[in-house]
Motif scaffolding. Sequence first.
Motif, PDB file in Angstrom:
ATOM      1  N   GLN A 177      46.541  30.409  36.311  1.00 51.04           N
ATOM      2  CA  GLN A 177      47.489  30.376  37.415  1.00 51.04           C
ATOM      3  C   GLN A 177      47.086  31.301  38.554  1.00 51.04           C
ATOM      4  O   GLN A 177      47.297  30.982  39.722  1.00 51.04           O
ATOM      5  CB  GLN A 177      48.890  30.764  36.910  1.00 51.04           C
ATOM      6  CG  GLN A 177      49.525  29.741  35.984  1.00 51.04           C
ATOM      7  CD  GLN A 177      50.952  30.102  35.656  1.00 51.04           C
ATOM      8  OE1 GLN A 177      51.528  30.989  36.274  1.00 51.04           O
ATOM      9  NE2 GLN A 177      51.509  29.410  34.669  1.00 51.04           N
ATOM     10  N   ASN A 178      46.529  32.461  38.245  1.00 48.52           N
ATOM     11  CA  ASN A 178      46.229  33.445  39.283  1.00 48.52           C
ATOM     12  C   ASN A 178      44.748  33.528  39.645  1.00 48.52           C
ATOM     13  O   ASN A 178      44.315  34.480  40.288  1.00 48.52           O
ATOM     14  CB  ASN A 178      46.727  34.821  38.861  1.00 48.52           C
ATOM     15  CG  ASN A 178      46.228  35.227  37.486  1.00 48.52           C
ATOM     16  OD1 ASN A 178      45.661  34.414  36.773  1.00 48.52           O
ATOM     17  ND2 ASN A 178      46.436  36.484  37.120  1.00 48.52           N
ATOM     18  N   LEU A 179      43.942  32.555  39.228  1.00 48.23           N
ATOM     19  CA  LEU A 179      42.522  32.527  39.609  1.00 48.23           C
ATOM     20  C   LEU A 179      42.025  31.088  39.607  1.00 48.23           C
ATOM     21  O   LEU A 179      42.152  30.374  38.602  1.00 48.23           O
ATOM     22  CB  LEU A 179      41.673  33.374  38.653  1.00 48.23           C
ATOM     23  CG  LEU A 179      40.157  33.319  38.899  1.00 48.23           C
ATOM     24  CD1 LEU A 179      39.809  33.874  40.273  1.00 48.23           C
ATOM     25  CD2 LEU A 179      39.400  34.069  37.808  1.00 48.23           C
ATOM     26  N   ALA A 180      41.478  30.682  40.718  1.00 47.94           N
ATOM     27  CA  ALA A 180      40.769  29.402  40.799  1.00 47.94           C
ATOM     28  C   ALA A 180      39.324  29.659  41.211  1.00 47.94           C
ATOM     29  O   ALA A 180      38.390  29.326  40.507  1.00 47.94           O
ATOM     30  CB  ALA A 180      41.462  28.464  41.782  1.00 47.94           C
ATOM     31  N   VAL A 181      39.145  30.300  42.364  1.00 46.03           N
ATOM     32  CA  VAL A 181      37.826  30.708  42.822  1.00 46.03           C
ATOM     33  C   VAL A 181      38.013  31.892  43.763  1.00 46.03           C
ATOM     34  O   VAL A 181      38.977  31.949  44.535  1.00 46.03           O
ATOM     35  CB  VAL A 181      37.079  29.543  43.514  1.00 46.03           C
ATOM     36  CG1 VAL A 181      37.863  29.029  44.712  1.00 46.03           C
ATOM     37  CG2 VAL A 181      35.680  29.965  43.939  1.00 46.03           C
ATOM     38  N   TYR A 182      37.112  32.856  43.683  1.00 45.28           N
ATOM     39  CA  TYR A 182      37.168  34.051  44.541  1.00 45.28           C
ATOM     40  C   TYR A 182      35.752  34.288  45.046  1.00 45.28           C
ATOM     41  O   TYR A 182      34.785  34.333  44.276  1.00 45.28           O
ATOM     42  CB  TYR A 182      37.663  35.259  43.740  1.00 45.28           C
ATOM     43  CG  TYR A 182      38.200  36.378  44.590  1.00 45.28           C
ATOM     44  CD1 TYR A 182      39.563  36.584  44.724  1.00 45.28           C
ATOM     45  CD2 TYR A 182      37.341  37.239  45.259  1.00 45.28           C
ATOM     46  CE1 TYR A 182      40.070  37.617  45.511  1.00 45.28           C
ATOM     47  CE2 TYR A 182      37.823  38.267  46.042  1.00 45.28           C
ATOM     48  CZ  TYR A 182      39.192  38.458  46.168  1.00 45.28           C
ATOM     49  OH  TYR A 182      39.683  39.475  46.953  1.00 45.28           O
ATOM     50  N   SER A 183      35.596  34.461  46.346  1.00 43.96           N
ATOM     51  CA  SER A 183      34.289  34.588  46.975  1.00 43.96           C
ATOM     52  C   SER A 183      34.088  36.022  47.478  1.00 43.96           C
ATOM     53  O   SER A 183      35.014  36.644  48.005  1.00 43.96           O
ATOM     54  CB  SER A 183      34.158  33.601  48.135  1.00 43.96           C
ATOM     55  OG  SER A 183      32.894  33.707  48.732  1.00 43.96           O
ATOM     56  N   PHE A 184      32.848  36.512  47.316  1.00 36.73           N
ATOM     57  CA  PHE A 184      32.466  37.854  47.752  1.00 36.73           C
ATOM     58  C   PHE A 184      31.338  37.743  48.769  1.00 36.73           C
ATOM     59  O   PHE A 184      30.483  36.860  48.685  1.00 36.73           O
ATOM     60  CB  PHE A 184      31.966  38.708  46.579  1.00 36.73           C
ATOM     61  CG  PHE A 184      32.936  38.845  45.444  1.00 36.73           C
ATOM     62  CD1 PHE A 184      33.833  39.888  45.407  1.00 36.73           C
ATOM     63  CD2 PHE A 184      32.950  37.921  44.418  1.00 36.73           C
ATOM     64  CE1 PHE A 184      34.718  40.014  44.363  1.00 36.73           C
ATOM     65  CE2 PHE A 184      33.828  38.041  43.373  1.00 36.73           C
ATOM     66  CZ  PHE A 184      34.730  39.097  43.344  1.00 36.73           C
ATOM     67  N   GLY A 185      31.287  38.685  49.680  1.00 38.26           N
ATOM     68  CA  GLY A 185      30.168  38.818  50.606  1.00 38.26           C
ATOM     69  C   GLY A 185      29.512  40.171  50.402  1.00 38.26           C
ATOM     70  O   GLY A 185      29.264  40.605  49.285  1.00 38.26           O
ATOM     71  N   GLY A 186      29.205  40.854  51.508  1.00 37.36           N
ATOM     72  CA  GLY A 186      28.708  42.216  51.424  1.00 37.36           C
ATOM     73  C   GLY A 186      27.217  42.357  51.255  1.00 37.36           C
ATOM     74  O   GLY A 186      26.722  43.475  51.137  1.00 37.36           O
ATOM     75  N   HIS A 187      26.459  41.253  51.250  1.00 34.33           N
ATOM     76  CA  HIS A 187      25.007  41.330  51.078  1.00 34.33           C
ATOM     77  C   HIS A 187      24.303  40.677  52.258  1.00 34.33           C
ATOM     78  O   HIS A 187      24.889  39.852  52.982  1.00 34.33           O
ATOM     79  CB  HIS A 187      24.571  40.651  49.774  1.00 34.33           C
ATOM     80  CG  HIS A 187      24.960  41.413  48.541  1.00 34.33           C
ATOM     81  ND1 HIS A 187      24.247  42.490  48.085  1.00 34.33           N
ATOM     82  CD2 HIS A 187      25.992  41.244  47.675  1.00 34.33           C
ATOM     83  CE1 HIS A 187      24.822  42.959  46.978  1.00 34.33           C
ATOM     84  NE2 HIS A 187      25.887  42.216  46.712  1.00 34.33           N
ATOM     85  N   LYS A 188      23.032  41.060  52.436  1.00 39.60           N
ATOM     86  CA  LYS A 188      22.222  40.517  53.512  1.00 39.60           C
ATOM     87  C   LYS A 188      21.020  39.738  53.008  1.00 39.60           C
ATOM     88  O   LYS A 188      20.123  39.421  53.797  1.00 39.60           O
ATOM     89  CB  LYS A 188      21.741  41.659  54.420  1.00 39.60           C
ATOM     90  CG  LYS A 188      22.868  42.421  55.088  1.00 39.60           C
ATOM     91  CD  LYS A 188      22.326  43.530  55.966  1.00 39.60           C
ATOM     92  CE  LYS A 188      23.460  44.313  56.620  1.00 39.60           C
ATOM     93  NZ  LYS A 188      22.953  45.417  57.477  1.00 39.60           N
TER      94      LYS A 188
END
Length: 910
Positions: A177-188
């Motif tokens: 219910q509380n997670l489907a997909v989560y995206s992270f950045g922070g890299h080059k």
Amino acid sequence: MKFSYKFSNLLGSVYRRGNVSFTPDGNSIISPVGNRVSIFDLKNNKSETLPVEAQMNIVCVAQSPDGSTAILVDEAGAALLVSLVSKSVLHHYHFHKPVHTVKFSPDGRKFAVTRENHTLVYHAPGKTHDFNPFRLYRSYHGPYDDATCIDWTDDSRAFAVGSKDMNTRVHAATALQNLAVYSFGGHKDAIVGCFFEHKSLDLYTISRDGTLVIWECDTDLDGLVPGSARPKKEKETEEKVKDDSEESEEEEDKDKQEKILYKKVSKHYFNKEGDFNTLTSCDYHKRTHFLVTGFASGIFHLHELPDFNLIHSLSISDQRIASVSFNSTGDWIALACSGLGQLLVWEWQSESYVLKQQGHFNNMSSLAYSPDGQYIVTGGEDGKVKVWNTGSGFCFVTFTEHTAAIAGTIFTSNGHVVISASLDGTARAFDLHRYRNFRTFTSPRPAQFSCLAVDHSGDLVCCGAQDMFEIFVWSMQTGRLLEVLAGHEGPVASLSFSPADAILASASWDKTVRVWDIFERKGCRETLQLGSDALAVTFRPDGKEVAIAMLSGEIQFWDPHNATQTGSIEGRHDLGAGRKETDKITAKTSAAGKSFSSLCYTADGTCILAGGRSKNICIYHVAEQLLIKKFEISCNLSFDAMEEYLDRRKMTEWGSLALVDEGQEEGEGGTAISLPGVRKGDMASRHWKPEVRVSCVQFSPTGRAFATTTTEGLMVYSLDNSLTFDPFDLDMDITPATIRRMLGRKEYATALMMSFRLNEGAVIQEVVETIPHTEVSHVSQTLPDTYVDRMLLFVASQLETSRHLEFYLTWCQTLLMLHGQRLKNRSMSVLAMLRALQKSVTRRYEDISKLCDSNRYSLQYILSVAQQDGSRKRKAGGEEEEEGEMEELGEEDSSVQMSEDDLPMKSHHI
């Protein structure tokens, strides 16, 4: 002689490309070697190559958590489901696209596959009863470039995927219910690794530019709410009142607050000094919180997370580290370099190597067995000479004195010296006791040595030159040049000494084979005129026949004493040939130029083994001149000239696609010449496919195996010992119950002969070990010659594994003492059996000698420590007496203390 040889092991190559991984118990490491997989048992010091072949080079290896199955994926996307228990293929599957990573979930119920920018999750084979073991569970999309790495949470309900688009995504593997997909950045730069913390949703992401980002989640694993997500609210109609719309907005806000959230805690850099070093591989051990990273410069770092404390920084080579892996306990780190073909296992606590193996950088050119069949020496085009143990499969010494390609290697008759000849103009002798080069043989004028031979006594060393057409003879004792044999008008291709007579045969490209009498110094005794260039020559074990391989693909047999031809075999049709991608001729036309380049007789001299510039090895019967068996050394399509016919998928209206790419027209003018090494723009690259070939073949002195140096590596084929029922002169009355009844009556000789006729290993072992040691002499006297041979062969096999060492040595000594003269009269027929017996006895002798030396040194150390403790205590006791009076209570306490201190010293003496 039996010819049920099967592939048993691959030596000389320990790693090619792909990922290396430890088994779940942490004692073995699995390494992909071309289109095969090798397992290195670090605990028992053995290596084994699975008898499983993929169609192309393997790039991904994934093991199930229980260690019973493994998934192997080649560079074209074809997958094999392999049982590590039965060592067989269970299922074939094709992903139709190149695969980057495969990883099982910790519970073993699913496995994830990254293919291009998709992630496919399958039900793991064996957990569900399906006709198709690879049943797709769900496909995940999202990355804008290829996905590169996967990691699962400990509860297998979510996984993270890193990709080349510099982002990392966390997906729910089950409905949450509380997670489907989560995206992270922070890299080059592209993501190389992503790892979850132990029993947590906290995440570490590592990019190729050497950046580590630590992400912290506000929810624990227990906070993941199972069940499907709430359905979206239907649009409110215009008839609904404003209060209802406000309530729906509050519910949506409540849903947003329930979703898990990540925040970036810290960011660390591996390239702190400004020198850019590409990070190529990494692995994280969750229980110990250790992170190992490998770089393109050959350096690897070991850090402790989340504090990012540097523990180790070590350079293992100047080549790119392609794969790193922790074992289950986190004590060992496996490091693999594809450029050097190197595999290392590093124990970071003791800062020592558990395993350090490296194959030949280039192709192998020659090999030779030791007289007892226990070792194999190989020479490579990289100028290195390596000695391999056939039992363990490991290289234990490498000689690097040569500066050019090795042309020939050989053992002396005592097995203690290895001699090698090289194109650098030197022949060198190496001592296997001290591991040093103690003799160097050179010619008066610089010459490139192309072949090598040593006489049976080990006193003469002969080398043939390919630029001066001469043969040089040296003395092993003094290292001086004794004689130069001239007479050939072309390069000398091969040399061979007769095992029985003091004659030397030399094969040359001038279409002759010359027989030389070296000891009497009469020069050339005979000249054998051939119809084509001679490529290889070898004597039969009795010295009465010589076999010659010619450029025309024919094998001729000659009598060296009378200079008469006794037979010939046309082997061109058996060699077989494939069609290269750029060939404009058919495979049949290409086979016309193939020939054998290496020959070796069997131990009894009835058959001959031949190999050349093709993927086939042939065994011929000399007297009948017939092909007995043909072995195909590889089916790897990553090599060139493996297919006989052109692939229609690679054909265009202008011809083969490989030829069209070379001369692609650009408008009306000329062709587009691509820049070498440029992959973008004109899509050109300096990439070539090696061609499979056999450079040398050699039978083991025991007759139980033969080895060949190929493009794949050093391949060993041995007789299949898995057959338990192989009857010999069997009757209806011979059963295990009858044999045991004879044992009960103490008719040991009859029971032993009946067990050999039944020929089941377990029954023979039961009978032999039931016979009392006092009856060994009596039973040995009553055995016929046929059963003596079988009994000695059985003793040789038992000496390698059995713990009843003295018992089987008693059998060996008794049989040889009673039947030695008759065995000597049949020396040719029992040579292989005696060599097998010698190999077993020598190996056990070396093992026990090492154990005794280790125990002796340990006992000496314990005794010396105990003596030092005793002298120190006696000195302390004397000083206390000089000091004077002591109270009675104090004396009692000290006496008790002294008696307690003496106990460990006495135990040391015991």
